[in-house]
Design a protein around this motif. Structure first.
Motif, PDB file in Angstrom:
ATOM      1  N   VAL A   1       3.025   1.545 -12.102  1.00 24.82           N
ATOM      2  CA  VAL A   1       3.341   0.135 -12.341  1.00 24.82           C
ATOM      3  C   VAL A   1       4.740   0.004 -12.947  1.00 24.82           C
ATOM      4  CG1 VAL A   1       2.743  -1.897 -13.723  1.00 24.82           C
ATOM      5  CG2 VAL A   1       0.943  -0.605 -12.567  1.00 24.82           C
ATOM      6  N   ASP A   2       5.090   0.884 -13.872  1.00 25.74           N
ATOM      7  CA  ASP A   2       6.418   0.835 -14.500  1.00 25.74           C
ATOM      8  C   ASP A   2       7.521   1.033 -13.469  1.00 25.74           C
ATOM      9  OD1 ASP A   2       5.337   0.389 -16.997  1.00 25.74           O
ATOM     10  OD2 ASP A   2       5.417   2.493 -17.615  1.00 25.74           O
ATOM     11  N   LYS A   3       7.281   1.913 -12.500  1.00 26.46           N
ATOM     12  CA  LYS A   3       8.285   2.146 -11.457  1.00 26.46           C
ATOM     13  C   LYS A   3       8.431   0.928 -10.563  1.00 26.46           C
ATOM     14  CE  LYS A   3       7.722   7.161 -11.505  1.00 26.46           C
ATOM     15  NZ  LYS A   3       7.141   8.352 -10.823  1.00 26.46           N
ATOM     16  N   MET A   4       7.328   0.215 -10.312  1.00 24.03           N
ATOM     17  CA  MET A   4       7.411  -1.017  -9.529  1.00 24.03           C
ATOM     18  C   MET A   4       8.185  -2.089 -10.297  1.00 24.03           C
ATOM     19  SD  MET A   4       3.786  -1.401  -7.505  1.00 24.03           S
ATOM     20  CE  MET A   4       2.823  -1.654  -8.986  1.00 24.03           C
ATOM     21  N   LYS A   5       7.951  -2.174 -11.586  1.00 21.96           N
ATOM     22  CA  LYS A   5       8.653  -3.163 -12.395  1.00 21.96           C
ATOM     23  C   LYS A   5      10.149  -2.867 -12.457  1.00 21.96           C
ATOM     24  CE  LYS A   5       4.790  -4.412 -15.454  1.00 21.96           C
ATOM     25  NZ  LYS A   5       4.290  -4.421 -16.853  1.00 21.96           N
ATOM     26  N   ASP A   6      10.497  -1.605 -12.417  1.00 22.86           N
ATOM     27  CA  ASP A   6      11.893  -1.187 -12.534  1.00 22.86           C
ATOM     28  C   ASP A   6      12.653  -1.309 -11.216  1.00 22.86           C
ATOM     29  OD1 ASP A   6      14.017  -0.082 -14.144  1.00 22.86           O
ATOM     30  OD2 ASP A   6      13.776   1.787 -13.028  1.00 22.86           O
ATOM     31  N   ALA A   7      11.934  -1.444 -10.115  1.00 25.99           N
ATOM     32  CA  ALA A   7      12.561  -1.466  -8.788  1.00 25.99           C
ATOM     33  C   ALA A   7      13.032  -2.871  -8.411  1.00 25.99           C
ATOM     34  CB  ALA A   7      11.580  -0.957  -7.745  1.00 25.99           C
ATOM     35  N   ASP A   8      14.022  -2.913  -7.530  1.00 25.92           N
ATOM     36  CA  ASP A   8      14.470  -4.187  -6.969  1.00 25.92           C
ATOM     37  C   ASP A   8      13.599  -4.581  -5.779  1.00 25.92           C
ATOM     38  OD1 ASP A   8      17.010  -4.567  -8.560  1.00 25.92           O
ATOM     39  OD2 ASP A   8      17.461  -2.636  -7.639  1.00 25.92           O
ATOM     40  N   GLY A   9      13.123  -3.577  -5.048  1.00 27.99           N
ATOM     41  CA  GLY A   9      12.278  -3.828  -3.889  1.00 27.99           C
ATOM     42  C   GLY A   9      11.080  -2.904  -3.879  1.00 27.99           C
ATOM     43  N   ILE A  10       9.943  -3.419  -3.455  1.00 25.04           N
ATOM     44  CA  ILE A  10       8.702  -2.646  -3.385  1.00 25.04           C
ATOM     45  C   ILE A  10       8.310  -2.491  -1.917  1.00 25.04           C
ATOM     46  CG2 ILE A  10       6.254  -2.579  -4.016  1.00 25.04           C
ATOM     47  CD1 ILE A  10       7.003  -4.469  -6.377  1.00 25.04           C
ATOM     48  N   ILE A  11       8.018  -1.269  -1.516  1.00 26.71           N
ATOM     49  CA  ILE A  11       7.555  -1.001  -0.153  1.00 26.71           C
ATOM     50  C   ILE A  11       6.144  -0.437  -0.225  1.00 26.71           C
ATOM     51  CG2 ILE A  11       7.955   0.300   1.979  1.00 26.71           C
ATOM     52  CD1 ILE A  11      10.926   0.447   1.155  1.00 26.71           C
ATOM     53  N   ILE A  12       5.216  -1.069   0.472  1.00 27.84           N
ATOM     54  CA  ILE A  12       3.847  -0.559   0.521  1.00 27.84           C
ATOM     55  C   ILE A  12       3.522  -0.206   1.966  1.00 27.84           C
ATOM     56  CG2 ILE A  12       1.409  -1.094   0.180  1.00 27.84           C
ATOM     57  CD1 ILE A  12       2.099  -2.686  -2.225  1.00 27.84           C
ATOM     58  N   ALA A  13       3.188   1.049   2.172  1.00 26.99           N
ATOM     59  CA  ALA A  13       2.908   1.556   3.514  1.00 26.99           C
ATOM     60  C   ALA A  13       1.458   1.981   3.614  1.00 26.99           C
ATOM     61  CB  ALA A  13       3.820   2.743   3.829  1.00 26.99           C
ATOM     62  N   CYS A  14       0.811   1.599   4.724  1.00 31.49           N
ATOM     63  CA  CYS A  14      -0.606   1.930   4.873  1.00 31.49           C
ATOM     64  C   CYS A  14      -1.027   1.850   6.334  1.00 31.49           C
ATOM     65  CB  CYS A  14      -1.450   0.961   4.038  1.00 31.49           C
ATOM     66  SG  CYS A  14      -3.213   1.335   4.036  1.00 31.49           S
ATOM     67  N   PRO A  15      -1.728   2.854   6.826  1.00 31.46           N
ATOM     68  CA  PRO A  15      -2.314   2.738   8.169  1.00 31.46           C
ATOM     69  C   PRO A  15      -3.624   1.953   8.096  1.00 31.46           C
ATOM     70  CG  PRO A  15      -2.857   4.866   7.224  1.00 31.46           C
ATOM     71  CD  PRO A  15      -1.965   4.179   6.229  1.00 31.46           C
ATOM     72  N   VAL A  16      -4.122   1.567   9.240  1.00 30.34           N
ATOM     73  CA  VAL A  16      -5.413   0.877   9.311  1.00 30.34           C
ATOM     74  C   VAL A  16      -6.519   1.924   9.376  1.00 30.34           C
ATOM     75  CG1 VAL A  16      -6.879  -0.663  10.664  1.00 30.34           C
ATOM     76  CG2 VAL A  16      -4.413  -1.105  10.495  1.00 30.34           C
ATOM     77  N   TYR A  17      -7.456   1.845   8.437  1.00 30.03           N
ATOM     78  CA  TYR A  17      -8.628   2.715   8.447  1.00 30.03           C
ATOM     79  C   TYR A  17      -9.859   1.816   8.496  1.00 30.03           C
ATOM     80  CZ  TYR A  17      -6.389   7.243   7.435  1.00 30.03           C
ATOM     81  OH  TYR A  17      -5.652   8.411   7.511  1.00 30.03           O
ATOM     82  N   ALA A  18     -10.650   1.933   9.540  1.00 25.43           N
ATOM     83  CA  ALA A  18     -11.871   1.123   9.684  1.00 25.43           C
ATOM     84  C   ALA A  18     -11.574  -0.360   9.495  1.00 25.43           C
ATOM     85  CB  ALA A  18     -12.944   1.597   8.693  1.00 25.43           C
ATOM     86  N   MET A  19     -10.483  -0.811  10.138  1.00 24.68           N
ATOM     87  CA  MET A  19     -10.074  -2.218  10.136  1.00 24.68           C
ATOM     88  C   MET A  19      -9.693  -2.738   8.756  1.00 24.68           C
ATOM     89  SD  MET A  19     -10.134  -2.866  13.335  1.00 24.68           S
ATOM     90  CE  MET A  19      -9.930  -4.632  13.456  1.00 24.68           C
ATOM     91  N   ASN A  20      -9.270  -1.830   7.877  1.00 22.88           N
ATOM     92  CA  ASN A  20      -8.868  -2.267   6.543  1.00 22.88           C
ATOM     93  C   ASN A  20      -7.832  -1.288   5.999  1.00 22.88           C
ATOM     94  OD1 ASN A  20      -8.888  -3.552   3.941  1.00 22.88           O
ATOM     95  ND2 ASN A  20     -10.999  -4.192   4.345  1.00 22.88           N
ATOM     96  N   VAL A  21      -7.434  -1.482   4.732  1.00 22.76           N
ATOM     97  CA  VAL A  21      -6.531  -0.535   4.093  1.00 22.76           C
ATOM     98  C   VAL A  21      -7.280   0.771   3.834  1.00 22.76           C
ATOM     99  CG1 VAL A  21      -5.143  -2.323   2.988  1.00 22.76           C
ATOM    100  CG2 VAL A  21      -7.122  -1.392   1.783  1.00 22.76           C
ATOM    101  N   THR A  22      -6.544   1.821   3.572  1.00 20.78           N
ATOM    102  CA  THR A  22      -7.164   3.100   3.248  1.00 20.78           C
ATOM    103  C   THR A  22      -7.843   3.022   1.885  1.00 20.78           C
ATOM    104  OG1 THR A  22      -5.157   3.918   2.162  1.00 20.78           O
ATOM    105  CG2 THR A  22      -5.398   4.370   4.535  1.00 20.78           C
ATOM    106  N   ALA A  23      -8.769   3.930   1.649  1.00 22.15           N
ATOM    107  CA  ALA A  23      -9.431   3.999   0.337  1.00 22.15           C
ATOM    108  C   ALA A  23      -8.411   4.290  -0.755  1.00 22.15           C
ATOM    109  CB  ALA A  23     -10.517   5.074   0.363  1.00 22.15           C
ATOM    110  N   LEU A  24      -7.398   5.083  -0.431  1.00 21.03           N
ATOM    111  CA  LEU A  24      -6.356   5.412  -1.414  1.00 21.03           C
ATOM    112  C   LEU A  24      -5.661   4.157  -1.921  1.00 21.03           C
ATOM    113  CD1 LEU A  24      -4.652   8.492   0.318  1.00 21.03           C
ATOM    114  CD2 LEU A  24      -5.862   8.533  -1.885  1.00 21.03           C
ATOM    115  N   LEU A  25      -5.245   3.304  -0.993  1.00 22.77           N
ATOM    116  CA  LEU A  25      -4.532   2.092  -1.400  1.00 22.77           C
ATOM    117  C   LEU A  25      -5.484   1.102  -2.063  1.00 22.77           C
ATOM    118  CD1 LEU A  25      -1.967   0.489  -1.573  1.00 22.77           C
ATOM    119  CD2 LEU A  25      -2.411  -0.407   0.722  1.00 22.77           C
TER     120      LEU A  25
END
Length: 243
Positions: A67-91
């Motif tokens: 979270v601290d790294k997201m707050k410190d960044a100018d831009g946030i990139i979230i990458a995720c493939p489709v797993y069972a028509m949804n986001v991955t369990a990790l995300l």
């Protein structure tokens, strides 16, 4: 510019190739967070982050640095493939750990890029879900790149370049966009809850300590006259409802 990349895939194939292509259009430093390596325990639904404050999360030692790294960044990139028509369990597990941002949004000056790939279908719905989550966090503007690769190692380079270039220009401009009416509604829902007769202590402290309670929206974001009036009306109604 500083960018943080949250990779929700357990591997580095099509989705990550899309990210690598997008990075070619971004000027700055990159912090990569691969959720597979973070080994975040499953959210146990204790509600401590919401009711008592995020510092009470039993997995804070892992979550807070991200979270601290997201707050410190100018831009946030979230990458995720489709797993069972949804986001991955990790995300999904990571997003579950940040549920308190729905009550206490903090990313009003941030721009985000969502990158989603699929072998078959569901990419637009998954990107929409991530987009909605980021907007609840307060993120000012979300760009989306989606691609159905059909199970092949291929890229839609033209689209990736076009969207990532727009994202880069927006981040570098520092311009903050007017929020959507729906975002203003949710802002006032949580703001009104902080004024309710029996508010969640962590919510009330956040809204008052950060001087959000006295504004129609995040003070960094300038509302036009129509949206400022809309916000005042929404807060007046919601505050009365929640008394």
């Amino acid at each position: 510019m500083k960018y943080v990349i949250i990779n929700g895939s357990p591997r580095r194939k099509n989705t990550w190739k899309m990210v690598e292509q997008a990075k070619k259009n971004l000027n700055g430093e990159f912090e990569e967070i691969h959720l597979m390596k973070e080994k975040i325990p499953l959210c146990n639904g204790c509600f401590k982050c919401i009711v008592e404050g995020e510092e009470r999360c039993p997995h804070r030692d892992i979550i807070q640095p991200i979270v601290d790294k997201m707050k410190d960044a100018d831009g946030i990139i979230i990458a995720c493939p489709v797993y069972a028509m949804n986001v991955t369990a990790l995300l999904k597990n990571f997003l579950d750990h940040t549920a308190y941002f729905y009550h206490r949004p903090e990313f009003f000056t941030k721009k985000a890029l969502v990158v989603v790939s699929t072998a078959g279908a569901g990419q637009k719905d998954v990107a929409k879900y991530i987009d909605e989550t980021l907007r609840h966090w307060g993120v000012n503007k979300v760009y989306k790149i989606t691609y159905a690769c059909g199970g092949k190692d291929s890229l839609d380079v033209k689209n990736i370049n076009e969207v990532s270039q727009k994202f880069a220009r927006d981040v570098e401009s520092g311009k903050l966009h007017n929020p959507k009416f729906g975002d203003i509604v949710f802002f006032n829902v949580w703001k009104a809850m902080a004024f309710s007769k029996d508010p969640i202590k962590a919510d009330r402290e956040f809204w008052f300590n950060n001087d959000l309670a006295s504004h129609d929206f995040a003070p960094e974001v300038k509302l036009n006259i129509a949206k400022r009036l809309f916000s005042k009306v929404m807060f007046f109604i919601l505050k009365r409802v929640m008394k």
